[in-house]
Design a protein around this motif. Structure first.
Motif, mmCIF file in Angstrom:
data_model
loop_
_atom_site.group_PDB
_atom_site.id
_atom_site.type_symbol
_atom_site.label_atom_id
_atom_site.label_comp_id
_atom_site.label_asym_id
_atom_site.label_seq_id
_atom_site.Cartn_x
_atom_site.Cartn_y
_atom_site.Cartn_z
ATOM 1 N N LEU A 91 33.375 36.892 42.926
ATOM 2 C CA LEU A 91 32.433 37.869 42.250
ATOM 3 C C LEU A 91 32.753 39.115 43.252
ATOM 4 O O LEU A 91 32.900 40.241 42.639
ATOM 5 C CB LEU A 91 31.049 37.496 42.638
ATOM 6 N N GLU A 92 33.010 39.177 44.650
ATOM 7 C CA GLU A 92 33.246 40.540 45.209
ATOM 8 C C GLU A 92 34.497 40.949 45.104
ATOM 9 O O GLU A 92 34.800 42.164 44.962
ATOM 10 C CB GLU A 92 33.047 40.142 46.777
ATOM 11 N N VAL A 93 35.579 40.216 44.948
ATOM 12 C CA VAL A 93 36.810 40.594 44.523
ATOM 13 C C VAL A 93 36.978 41.220 43.222
ATOM 14 O O VAL A 93 37.462 42.402 43.046
ATOM 15 C CB VAL A 93 37.862 39.568 44.724
ATOM 16 N N ILE A 94 36.160 40.683 42.255
ATOM 17 C CA ILE A 94 36.263 41.244 40.919
ATOM 18 C C ILE A 94 35.586 42.347 40.759
ATOM 19 O O ILE A 94 35.945 43.364 39.958
ATOM 20 C CB ILE A 94 35.598 40.131 39.819
ATOM 21 N N ALA A 95 34.499 42.321 41.433
ATOM 22 C CA ALA A 95 33.732 43.801 41.585
ATOM 23 C C ALA A 95 34.393 44.948 42.134
ATOM 24 O O ALA A 95 34.475 46.102 41.708
ATOM 25 C CB ALA A 95 32.534 43.645 42.520
ATOM 26 N N GLU A 96 35.285 44.667 42.965
ATOM 27 C CA GLU A 96 36.201 45.718 43.781
ATOM 28 C C GLU A 96 37.332 46.133 42.894
ATOM 29 O O GLU A 96 37.678 47.286 42.791
ATOM 30 C CB GLU A 96 36.690 45.285 45.128
ATOM 31 N N ARG A 97 37.923 44.919 42.151
ATOM 32 C CA ARG A 97 39.180 45.263 41.743
ATOM 33 C C ARG A 97 39.281 45.137 40.179
ATOM 34 O O ARG A 97 40.245 45.436 39.378
ATOM 35 C CB ARG A 97 40.240 44.382 42.239
ATOM 36 N N GLY A 98 38.144 44.394 39.650
ATOM 37 C CA GLY A 98 38.127 44.066 38.111
ATOM 38 C C GLY A 98 38.906 42.981 37.841
ATOM 39 O O GLY A 98 39.712 42.373 38.845
ATOM 40 N N TYR A 99 38.729 42.270 36.821
ATOM 41 C CA TYR A 99 39.283 40.933 36.680
ATOM 42 C C TYR A 99 40.771 40.825 36.642
ATOM 43 O O TYR A 99 41.456 40.257 37.380
ATOM 44 C CB TYR A 99 38.840 40.387 35.302
ATOM 45 N N ARG A 100 41.317 41.961 36.038
ATOM 46 C CA ARG A 100 42.695 42.010 35.790
ATOM 47 C C ARG A 100 43.515 42.384 37.336
ATOM 48 O O ARG A 100 44.766 41.792 37.600
ATOM 49 C CB ARG A 100 43.172 42.856 34.801
ATOM 50 N N GLY A 101 42.974 43.177 38.109
ATOM 51 C CA GLY A 101 43.300 43.516 39.418
ATOM 52 C C GLY A 101 42.895 42.526 40.410
ATOM 53 O O GLY A 101 43.520 42.347 41.600
ATOM 54 N N ALA A 102 42.029 41.366 40.111
ATOM 55 C CA ALA A 102 41.750 40.475 41.244
ATOM 56 C C ALA A 102 42.751 39.287 41.104
ATOM 57 O O ALA A 102 43.412 39.074 39.829
ATOM 58 C CB ALA A 102 40.343 39.929 40.780
ATOM 59 N N SER A 103 43.143 38.662 42.320
ATOM 60 C CA SER A 103 44.209 37.727 42.436
ATOM 61 C C SER A 103 43.479 36.590 42.956
ATOM 62 O O SER A 103 42.543 36.564 43.812
ATOM 63 C CB SER A 103 45.392 38.095 43.015
ATOM 64 N N LEU A 104 43.977 35.406 42.762
ATOM 65 C CA LEU A 104 43.507 34.238 43.383
ATOM 66 C C LEU A 104 43.625 34.231 44.901
ATOM 67 O O LEU A 104 43.012 33.643 45.580
ATOM 68 C CB LEU A 104 44.230 32.972 42.834
ATOM 69 N N GLY A 105 44.893 34.863 45.156
ATOM 70 C CA GLY A 105 45.243 34.945 46.524
ATOM 71 C C GLY A 105 44.368 35.806 47.351
ATOM 72 O O GLY A 105 43.988 35.257 48.456
ATOM 73 N N ALA A 106 43.814 36.653 46.725
ATOM 74 C CA ALA A 106 42.614 37.424 47.341
ATOM 75 C C ALA A 106 41.557 36.844 47.697
ATOM 76 O O ALA A 106 40.659 36.990 48.711
ATOM 77 C CB ALA A 106 42.363 39.038 46.532
ATOM 78 N N VAL A 107 41.031 36.081 46.673
ATOM 79 C CA VAL A 107 39.734 35.223 46.684
ATOM 80 C C VAL A 107 40.053 34.347 47.854
ATOM 81 O O VAL A 107 39.176 33.973 48.514
ATOM 82 C CB VAL A 107 39.433 34.863 45.373
ATOM 83 N N ALA A 108 41.198 33.686 47.607
ATOM 84 C CA ALA A 108 41.534 32.597 48.669
ATOM 85 C C ALA A 108 41.497 32.997 50.111
ATOM 86 O O ALA A 108 40.792 32.450 50.862
ATOM 87 C CB ALA A 108 42.792 31.926 48.487
ATOM 88 N N GLY A 109 41.971 34.299 50.261
ATOM 89 C CA GLY A 109 41.938 34.810 51.740
ATOM 90 C C GLY A 109 40.582 35.199 52.284
ATOM 91 O O GLY A 109 40.423 34.881 53.346
ATOM 92 N N ARG A 110 39.670 35.405 51.279
ATOM 93 C CA ARG A 110 38.520 35.654 51.775
ATOM 94 C C ARG A 110 37.687 34.739 52.098
ATOM 95 O O ARG A 110 36.691 34.638 53.007
ATOM 96 C CB ARG A 110 37.354 36.361 50.591
ATOM 97 N N VAL A 111 37.809 33.384 51.900
ATOM 98 C CA VAL A 111 37.297 32.118 52.104
ATOM 99 C C VAL A 111 38.150 31.340 53.156
ATOM 100 O O VAL A 111 37.642 30.089 53.290
ATOM 101 C CB VAL A 111 36.949 31.373 51.164
ATOM 102 N N GLY A 112 39.250 31.827 53.562
ATOM 103 C CA GLY A 112 40.152 31.199 54.395
ATOM 104 C C GLY A 112 40.881 30.151 54.088
ATOM 105 O O GLY A 112 41.162 28.925 54.502
#
Length: 191
Positions: free
Chosen positions: A18-39
């Motif tokens: 949710l945080e990553v999508i809020a910052e980058r939009g769905y198309r700009g969000a990546s699974l890698g960015a989400v994964a990185g946030r949660v280690g």
């Protein structure tokens, strides 16, 4: 114990998504960015959500659960006073509202993975709102509106107020404007 940890991890991933999508939009969000946030690695994230689309739909479903306290699908979850409380609650969390609004806007394109979710969601919301309006006001709304014809207007006001509030929160008092609209729906009292 392992199941509880797995559920906690899923919840953590959903919050991060949710945080990553809020910052980058769905198309700009990546699974890698989400994964990185949660280690996690991206491969580790795929253990919980096999695709980016599955993660998106889970985020949207979770958001609806947060908003309704798990009461979606029942008329109780959509009483008018609870809708007013939801509008007030949304006014305290612009990031969530921004994410929802951006995804809703993006979902109108044919190939967007959230299109089906929003189509289903709005069909259910219109039905539930019609039931609430019928319970509150019967079949006689101002202007000869039926609850079924007023329900999409009520949903549109809620969403439209969110867009206006996001653009200019100083100019739009979202909770007050929503209460004003509800006042328009109340049948006139005989004098």
């Amino acid at each position: 114990m392992a199941r509880a940890r797995s559920e906690e991890r899923r919840a953590e991933i959903l919050r991060a998504a949710l945080e990553v999508i809020a910052e980058r939009g769905y198309r700009g969000a990546s699974l890698g960015a989400v994964a990185g946030r949660v280690g996690l690695t991206q491969q580790g994230l795929l253990h919980y959500f096999p695709t980016k689309e599955a993660l998106l739909v889970a985020v949207l479903e979770e958001r609806d659960q947060w908003d309704t306290g798990g009461l979606r699908g029942s008329a109780e979850s959509w009483r008018l006073e609870l809708l007013g409380s939801l509008v007030e609650y949304n006014a305290m969390r612009p990031g969530i509202v921004q994410t929802f609004s951006a995804l809703l806007g993006e979902s109108v394109t044919e190939d967007h993975p959230a299109r089906e979710f929003f189509t289903r969601r709005y069909a259910q919301v219109r039905q539930e709102l019609a039931e609430v309006l019928r319970t509150e006001y019967g079949d006689g709304l101002p202007g000869g509106l039926t609850p079924e014809r007023a329900a999409p207007l009520l949903a549109a006001v809620m969403d439209g107020l969110q867009y206006q509030w996001l653009l200019d929160p100083e100019a739009v008092d979202m909770p007050a404007a929503f209460q004003d609209f509800l006042g328009l729906l109340r049948p006139a009292r005989p004098e």
